[in-house]
Design a protein around this motif. Structure first.
Motif, PDB file in Angstrom:
ATOM      1  N   VAL A 137       7.064  16.132  -2.818  1.00 11.06           N
ATOM      2  CA  VAL A 137       7.976  15.453  -1.906  1.00 11.06           C
ATOM      3  C   VAL A 137       7.754  13.958  -2.075  1.00 11.06           C
ATOM      4  O   VAL A 137       6.614  13.506  -2.214  1.00 11.06           O
ATOM      5  CB  VAL A 137       7.702  15.897  -0.450  1.00 11.06           C
ATOM      6  N   TYR A 138       8.823  13.171  -2.084  1.00 13.63           N
ATOM      7  CA  TYR A 138       8.697  11.738  -2.337  1.00 13.63           C
ATOM      8  C   TYR A 138       9.719  10.959  -1.516  1.00 13.63           C
ATOM      9  O   TYR A 138      10.821  11.441  -1.222  1.00 13.63           O
ATOM     10  CB  TYR A 138       8.899  11.434  -3.822  1.00 13.63           C
ATOM     11  N   ILE A 171       0.844  -1.189   0.000  1.00 11.52           N
ATOM     12  CA  ILE A 171       0.000   0.000   0.000  1.00 11.52           C
ATOM     13  C   ILE A 171       0.878   1.236   0.000  1.00 11.52           C
ATOM     14  O   ILE A 171       1.792   1.364   0.824  1.00 11.52           O
ATOM     15  CB  ILE A 171      -0.936   0.038   1.221  1.00 11.52           C
ATOM     16  N   ARG A 172       0.632   2.122  -0.929  1.00 16.24           N
ATOM     17  CA  ARG A 172       1.351   3.395  -0.995  1.00 16.24           C
ATOM     18  C   ARG A 172       0.358   4.536  -0.786  1.00 16.24           C
ATOM     19  O   ARG A 172      -0.762   4.486  -1.285  1.00 16.24           O
ATOM     20  CB  ARG A 172       2.050   3.571  -2.344  1.00 16.24           C
ATOM     21  N   THR A 173       0.806   5.541  -0.042  1.00 14.31           N
ATOM     22  CA  THR A 173      -0.048   6.692   0.260  1.00 14.31           C
ATOM     23  C   THR A 173       0.401   7.899  -0.546  1.00 14.31           C
ATOM     24  O   THR A 173       1.594   8.226  -0.588  1.00 14.31           O
ATOM     25  CB  THR A 173       0.023   7.046   1.762  1.00 14.31           C
ATOM     26  N   VAL A 174      -0.565   8.558  -1.189  1.00 20.83           N
ATOM     27  CA  VAL A 174      -0.335   9.812  -1.899  1.00 20.83           C
ATOM     28  C   VAL A 174      -1.128  10.884  -1.150  1.00 20.83           C
ATOM     29  O   VAL A 174      -2.315  10.693  -0.869  1.00 20.83           O
ATOM     30  CB  VAL A 174      -0.813   9.732  -3.365  1.00 20.83           C
ATOM     31  N   ALA A 175      -0.492  11.995  -0.820  1.00 14.31           N
ATOM     32  CA  ALA A 175      -1.131  13.027  -0.010  1.00 14.31           C
ATOM     33  C   ALA A 175      -0.963  14.399  -0.650  1.00 14.31           C
ATOM     34  O   ALA A 175      -0.067  14.615  -1.478  1.00 14.31           O
ATOM     35  CB  ALA A 175      -0.546  13.038   1.402  1.00 14.31           C
ATOM     36  N   PHE A 176      -1.827  15.315  -0.227  1.00 11.98           N
ATOM     37  CA  PHE A 176      -1.706  16.713  -0.638  1.00 11.98           C
ATOM     38  C   PHE A 176      -2.080  17.595   0.539  1.00 11.98           C
ATOM     39  O   PHE A 176      -3.024  17.302   1.275  1.00 11.98           O
ATOM     40  CB  PHE A 176      -2.604  17.048  -1.828  1.00 11.98           C
ATOM     41  N   TYR A 177      -1.338  18.732   0.676  1.00 15.29           N
ATOM     42  CA  TYR A 177      -1.604  19.646   1.785  1.00 15.29           C
ATOM     43  C   TYR A 177      -1.303  21.074   1.350  1.00 15.29           C
ATOM     44  O   TYR A 177      -0.202  21.371   0.893  1.00 15.29           O
ATOM     45  CB  TYR A 177      -0.711  19.277   2.975  1.00 15.29           C
ATOM     46  N   ASN A 178      -2.322  21.931   1.474  1.00 13.20           N
ATOM     47  CA  ASN A 178      -2.108  23.377   1.367  1.00 13.20           C
ATOM     48  C   ASN A 178      -1.655  23.849   2.738  1.00 13.20           C
ATOM     49  O   ASN A 178      -2.439  23.858   3.694  1.00 13.20           O
ATOM     50  CB  ASN A 178      -3.402  24.082   0.960  1.00 13.20           C
ATOM     51  N   PRO A 208       3.347   9.278   4.192  1.00 13.43           N
ATOM     52  CA  PRO A 208       3.065   9.085   2.764  1.00 13.43           C
ATOM     53  C   PRO A 208       4.324   8.893   1.916  1.00 13.43           C
ATOM     54  O   PRO A 208       5.407   9.360   2.256  1.00 13.43           O
ATOM     55  CB  PRO A 208       2.346  10.381   2.371  1.00 13.43           C
ATOM     56  N   ASP A 209       4.133   8.219   0.792  1.00 15.57           N
ATOM     57  CA  ASP A 209       5.225   8.016  -0.160  1.00 15.57           C
ATOM     58  C   ASP A 209       5.372   9.201  -1.095  1.00 15.57           C
ATOM     59  O   ASP A 209       6.477   9.545  -1.505  1.00 15.57           O
ATOM     60  CB  ASP A 209       4.964   6.744  -0.975  1.00 15.57           C
ATOM     61  N   ILE A 210       4.250   9.831  -1.422  1.00 17.73           N
ATOM     62  CA  ILE A 210       4.208  10.994  -2.310  1.00 17.73           C
ATOM     63  C   ILE A 210       3.397  12.084  -1.625  1.00 17.73           C
ATOM     64  O   ILE A 210       2.293  11.814  -1.135  1.00 17.73           O
ATOM     65  CB  ILE A 210       3.550  10.653  -3.668  1.00 17.73           C
TER      66      ILE A 210
END
Length: 347
Positions: free
Chosen positions: A132-133, A25-32, A86-88
């Protein structure tokens, strides 16, 4: 890696009497991250107010606290499922590469060995996007910053954020990521709408160009779009759908639409919730064949710690500032994340 007795636990397909299956399982995230500026005055951008002498009183102590807060949040996204960060991670409202490096270099994230990709955009306020990765799971093979050219009503250039495109190998599978921060609603939603329509058209052109190279390109576009999942930029330009069964060869999947229609949001304004922070995926992520990465689910990360504890903004995202008044919180948006799953081949 996580072991499940039934694929049903992951992707909802009926499976009975199967042997246990191991998934990665890989997590992709986004944050303002709400105006993550350093404390140094950059003469090339309008950051004077975000300095110790500026009207926001942006000191090293406040900067250090912001870095600590945001890095802690990033370390927690998806962790209850994967046991790690997260991975990404896509970011917006970062001033420069230095603040990104400070973020991933903090003790909350340092041992994860993150790399970063950032370009300075022409935004007048000096805020950019970045990716970021984790170096252990993702290998960038190509990256570029694509300019969004806007003109105001008088024919002058309206400088805004670029769209960052990063292609690479996630555990040897090629996936493309686009990080966005579309034009704001300054001046009103209706008046500013054409700018976001143009941003959506640019996003689509980027996807189309990737598909010309590889018709099976797997693309995840993410960011603060300053529009909700039901607005024209998403529904008419990108042709997004919120349900798998609605997808056709010309549409894209928006997992955030389901959350929005349930009343969930990532930011609030005048007692109205918006869900500007979104993931847009090509349909080839929605498959029952998990030999390659497929979409599992998307979530909004909104624990109690990220919510304003009191006052008329109780329950809203706990911000760093309200106006020019320092709050000491996190950001004015909640972060989002999704999971990609892939069956691990047996020896």
């Amino acid at each position: 890696m996580i072991r499940f007795l039934l694929i049903l636990a992951l992707i909802g397909c009926p499976c009975f009497g199967q042997e246990s299956v191991t998934y990665k399982i890989r997590t992709v995230a986004f944050y303002n991250v709400e105006n993550l500026f350093d404390i140094t005055n950059d003469t090339l951008i309008f950051d004077d107010e975000r300095t110790p002498e500026g009207r926001y009183g942006w000191t090293k102590e406040r900067y250090d606290r912001k870095i600590r807060n945001i890095s802690k949040v990033l370390s927690e996204l998806g962790r209850k499922v994967t046991g790690t960060s997260p991975d990404i991670i896509g970011l917006c409202e970062v001033e420069n590469k230095g603040v990104v490096q400070d973020l991933i270099g903090h003790a909350n994230l340092r041992d994860k060995d993150y790399g970063s990709i950032h370009f300075d955009s022409p935004d007048e306020r000096g805020i950019d996007v970045a990716l970021v990765y984790k170096k252990a799971s993702f290998l960038p093979t190509d990256f570029k910053s694509i300019r969004l050219v806007l003109m105001d009503e008088e024919g002058h250039r309206d400088y805004t954020r670029d769209q960052l495109v990063v292609s690479g190998l996630l555990d040897n599978e090629e996936i493309h990521f686009i990080v966005n921060h579309w034009p704001s609603r300054s001046g009103g939603e209706l008046r500013s709408r054409p700018n976001r329509i143009k941003a959506a058209h640019l996003n689509k052109r980027i996807m189309d160009s990737l598909n010309q190279i590889n018709p099976n390109a797997k693309i995840i576009s993410m960011g603060d779009l300053n529009d909700d999942p039901t607005n024209a930029s998403l529904k008419k330009v990108l042709r997004t759908k919120g349900k798998e069964e609605q997808l056709d060869s010309l549409s894209l999947f928006n997992p955030m639409e389901r959350l929005f229609k349930k009343g969930q949001g990532t930011l609030a304004y005048r007692d109205k919730w918006n869900l500007f922070d979104q993931f847009i995926l090509t349909p080839n992520f929605l498959t029952s064949d998990t030999r390659d990465y497929s979409f599992w689910k998307a979530e909004i990360h909104a624990p109690k710690a990220l919510k304003n504890p009191r006052g008329k903004y109780q329950g809203y995202p706990f911000r760093t500032y309200v106006g020019t008044t320092y709050q000491g919180g996190y950001a004015d948006h909640f972060p989002i994340y999704l999971f990609l799953v892939k069956e691990v081949e047996k020896d």
